[in-house]
Design a protein around this motif. Structure first.
Motif: not given
Lengths: 451, 310
Positions: A283, A286-287, A290-291
């Motif tokens: 998690r 992927r965070l 994305a950011k």
């Protein structure tokens, strides 16, 4: 080794000496031979598989010799009296047409160190094979099939192209459903009519042609009904395989190979992070993806993971180089108390290369272990082989079943059990090597598109 | 005659005292009349026959008794009458306590840290601690632990609710992050979205219709979870969105924005099955970096491999 293209030579510093270079990548490709053969078998049949296998064994060979050898082996394995040479030759020509085999370059002029060249147009010219000469050779009589001096070798890139298409189709089928997979296959076929196989983005394919192609094949009736809807969904999907580039003739669609492989590489690496460190770490990964740049506190807040655990996982990922850290200082003076920002980001190129190295290491480990297991139990394996040989000989000589049973018993049950175990181990290691190769394939393709 | 003099002086003194009291009342009435506050000059105009030191003593007495608040406006001092209700609370308290109390009151429901109180009141730490203890015992203020720094205590008035930033909102229960609660919600949301996805597999209306069925807005998920009743605390739609975002970062759902600005979520399958490298122990080996032909970590003696091969 030059025969197999593992080593190339070129003119060095002195004009009459050749310098040899080892192409390590090609050696690793040895691992992929079973996959090539499987592809041949499923798509083109047993004869094609046999032909390719023969060429792979020899590295390079003339067409006639390959056909004859394949014929002999087919005769042995299928136990038929006569194998039709015509079918074999036709299959060979099909392979040439589809560019699975290509001609080898030959020396252009007489020099001390020959330079091997071949013209682009000649690569896939089919050979003239004279059937009479072939059948003569087969029977052992001297004959001339008419293609001396033209050597052929397997075009590995073409196989890789097919693998690449397979991966993309199966990914889309997982994401959407089988109809979408079929649509992508048709789209790929249309694409090859217009585009070079290895470009990053294909040339546009008009919608009307695509619809025609889909209608012609009948195994997916739902697809024909909803072609435009499937295309729309594929275009909007976050994987980005297909994109719409124009509106003429009902819409122009093009395939983005580069984007597709970027997404597939992300998926692979995310899976690896999940298996290695846990789903919470995945998690976090992927965070950060994305950011793009995140601070530690934000990671904690958005990912809804308790603070201590989040910090532990983030720094573990940093240690294993899946995440990188960027420092932002507000001022360079060190006496003033200033807040330095530490931001985390991911550099996909670097991570992909690192994972590729991990794969190579794992491959090496698997092979070492396999050799070790084999050498540990060498005595036993040799004994078993000897027994098998004796049994075979005796069967041919017509021994009675009692004698056979007696010989069988030379191998005691615990030894048999141990042998069985060793065999399972070696099989499992083999399987693991093949699976590792699949991962390596995706990563290598991604890296090749990045350049 | 001589005996009259002491009575006279006493009577004069009494007169003086009563005149002081009456001036006090007049000053109070004046302050009540004016909303903004009265300055020294106003008092002088009102009671002209008071001497300056008498004036000063009256004003000090009124301040000490808590009837007046002292304000400084542009160099002149203003005295404002305090609300009678507020006077009751700090009755019996002394000056320093009143100052500390007013500072804490200003901080509202976010509370104020002990260091900030010290800066604003300029008191020495030991004295400040004593005052805070007294105020706590009187149940006028309370200490609340902040969720961002677990050792930090903020002080606020007794009857105020602490603000969300201090306690952390719905996910924190007594300063502890409720990880299991978040996990349970996570799983429930995913199950809801996955059920929707399964329902579309038999849909015959074409792929776009199927995809629209599998979408759910954050409001739908919120309704479903509230109906399930697994949460003791009332959750808002924003809380739902934070949970759905974590699912997004788990790679299990996809999000898209609609034309009216709200988010739609949909369960998705990942693009690839588990990659080959994790099927072999080396893929998950914690000491992979140390592994080589020499040294005690090598493939021939690897324990993980031995277990895997059996």
């Amino acid at each position: 080794m030059i025969q197999y293209d593992f080593v190339t030579f070129s003119m060095g510093q002195l004009p009459d000496r050749a310098e040899y270079t080892l192409l390590a990548d090609k050696v690793v490709l040895l691992l992929r031979y079973p996959r090539y053969l499987l592809l041949m078998k499923t798509q083109y049949g047993d004869e094609a598989e046999m032909l390719i296998e023969e060429i792979l064994r020899q590295g390079k060979d003339t067409a006639s010799r390959v056909i004859i050898r394949a014929a002999t082996r087919l005769k042995e394995s299928l136990k038929v009296e006569k194998v039709c040479l015509v079918t074999l030759r036709d299959k060979f020509l099909v392979l040439v047409n589809k560019q699975f085999v290509m001609r080898c370059p030959y020396p252009s002029e007489e020099k001390d160190v020959p330079e091997l060249t071949i013209k682009e147009k000649q690569l896939y010219l089919p050979p003239d094979i004279n059937l009479k000469g072939l059948s003569d050779l087969e029977e052992g009589k001297p004959g001339n099939p008419g293609d001396e001096g033209i050597c052929w070798r397997v075009n590995l890139d073409r196989f890789h192209q097919d693998f690449r298409d397979q991966i993309m189709v199966s990914a889309i089928s997982r994401r959407l459903d089988d109809n979408a997979g079929e649509l992508l296959r048709q789209l790929l076929k249309q694409m090859y009519l217009r585009t070079e196989p290895w470009v990053a983005t294909s040339n546009p394919v008009p919608f009307t042609e695509l619809r025609e192609a889909v209608r012609k094949q009948s195994s997916y009736p739902l697809l024909a009904q909803y072609v435009d809807q499937y295309l729309k969904i594929m275009e909007e999907d976050s994987s980005g395989f297909v994109s719409k580039v124009g509106d003429s003739s009902g819409g122009q669609y093009s395939l983005n190979m580069k984007t597709a492989f970027i997404q597939l590489t992300w998926a692979t690496i995310e899976n690896i992070v999940m298996e290695r460190f846990g789903s919470k770490a995945a998690r976090i990964f992927r965070l950060v993806k994305a950011k793009k740049f995140v601070e530690q506190e934000q990671i904690q807040q958005i990912a809804m993971i308790p603070a201590k655990e989040a910090k532990l996982l983030t720094y573990k990922l940093l240690e294993e180089n899946f995440l990188q850290m960027q420092e932002l200082r507000k001022s360079l003076a060190s006496n003033v108390p200033n807040k330095t920002f530490f931001l985390f980001y991911i550099d996909l190129n670097q991570v992909a290369r690192m994972v590729l190295e991990m794969c190579c290491k794992a491959l090496y480990n698997a092979m070492t272990r396999r050799e070790y297991e084999r050498s540990e139990n060498r005595r036993m394996i040799e004994k078993q082989q000897r027994i098998e040989l004796i049994t075979l000989n005796m069967k041919e000589q017509g021994a009675t079943s009692e004698q056979l049973a007696e010989i069988e018993e030379m191998l005691t049950p615990p030894e048999q059990a141990l042998l069985e175990k060793v065999r399972i181990m070696i099989n499992r290691l083999n399987e693991a090597e093949l699976q590792l190769d699949e991962t390596m394939f995706i990563l290598q393709l991604y890296l090749s598109y990045q350049i | 005659m001589t005996t009259n003099k002491p009575e006279e002086s006493v009577r004069n003194g009494n007169d003086q005292l009563s005149s002081l009291e009456s001036s006090e009342h007049r000053i109070l009435a004046l302050a009540k009349g004016s909303g903004k506050g009265i300055s020294d000059k106003d008092i002088q105009n009102e009671v002209p026959d008071l001497r300056p030191d008498q004036r000063a003593s009256i004003i000090n007495k009124l301040l000490a008794q808590g009837y007046f608040d002292l304000f400084n406006q542009g160099g002149t001092l203003l005295y404002k009458l305090k609300d009678p209700s507020r006077i009751q609370k700090v009755k019996g308290a002394d000056n320093e306590e009143k100052i500390v109390y007013s500072i804490i009151e200003e901080a509202g429901n976010k509370g104020i840290w002990i260091r900030d109180i010290r800066f604003k009141s300029n008191l020495i730490p030991t004295q400040l601690n004593k005052i805070l203890k007294i105020l706590e015992n009187k149940k006028l203020i309370k200490a609340v632990k902040s969720v961002s720094a677990s050792k930090k205590k903020v002080y606020m008035l007794y009857n105020l609710e602490p603000d969300r930033t201090v306690t952390g909102g719905a996910w924190y229960c007594d300063q502890d992050f409720e990880a299991e609660f978040v996990d349970v919600l996570n799983q429930q949301c995913y199950r809801f979205l996955h059920q929707k996805l399964e329902a579309t597999r038999d849909c015959k209306g074409g792929p776009i219709a199927a995809r629209n069925i599998s979408y759910a807005s954050s409001k739908d998920v919120w309704k479903y979870i509230s109906e399930l009743g697994i949460s003791k605390v009332q959750l808002s739609v924003e809380d739902m969105e934070t949970i759905l975002d974590t699912l997004l970062y788990d790679g299990k759902v996809e999000r898209c924005v609609t034309t009216d600005g709200s988010h739609l979520y949909r369960a998705v399958e990942s693009l690839l099955p588990a990659p080959g490298i994790v099927r072999i122990p080396c893929g998950v080996c914690p000491v992979l970096r140390h592994c080589s032909d020499v040294g005690s970590v090598n493939p021939k003696k690897c324990v993980y491999m031995k277990e895997w091969l059996e």
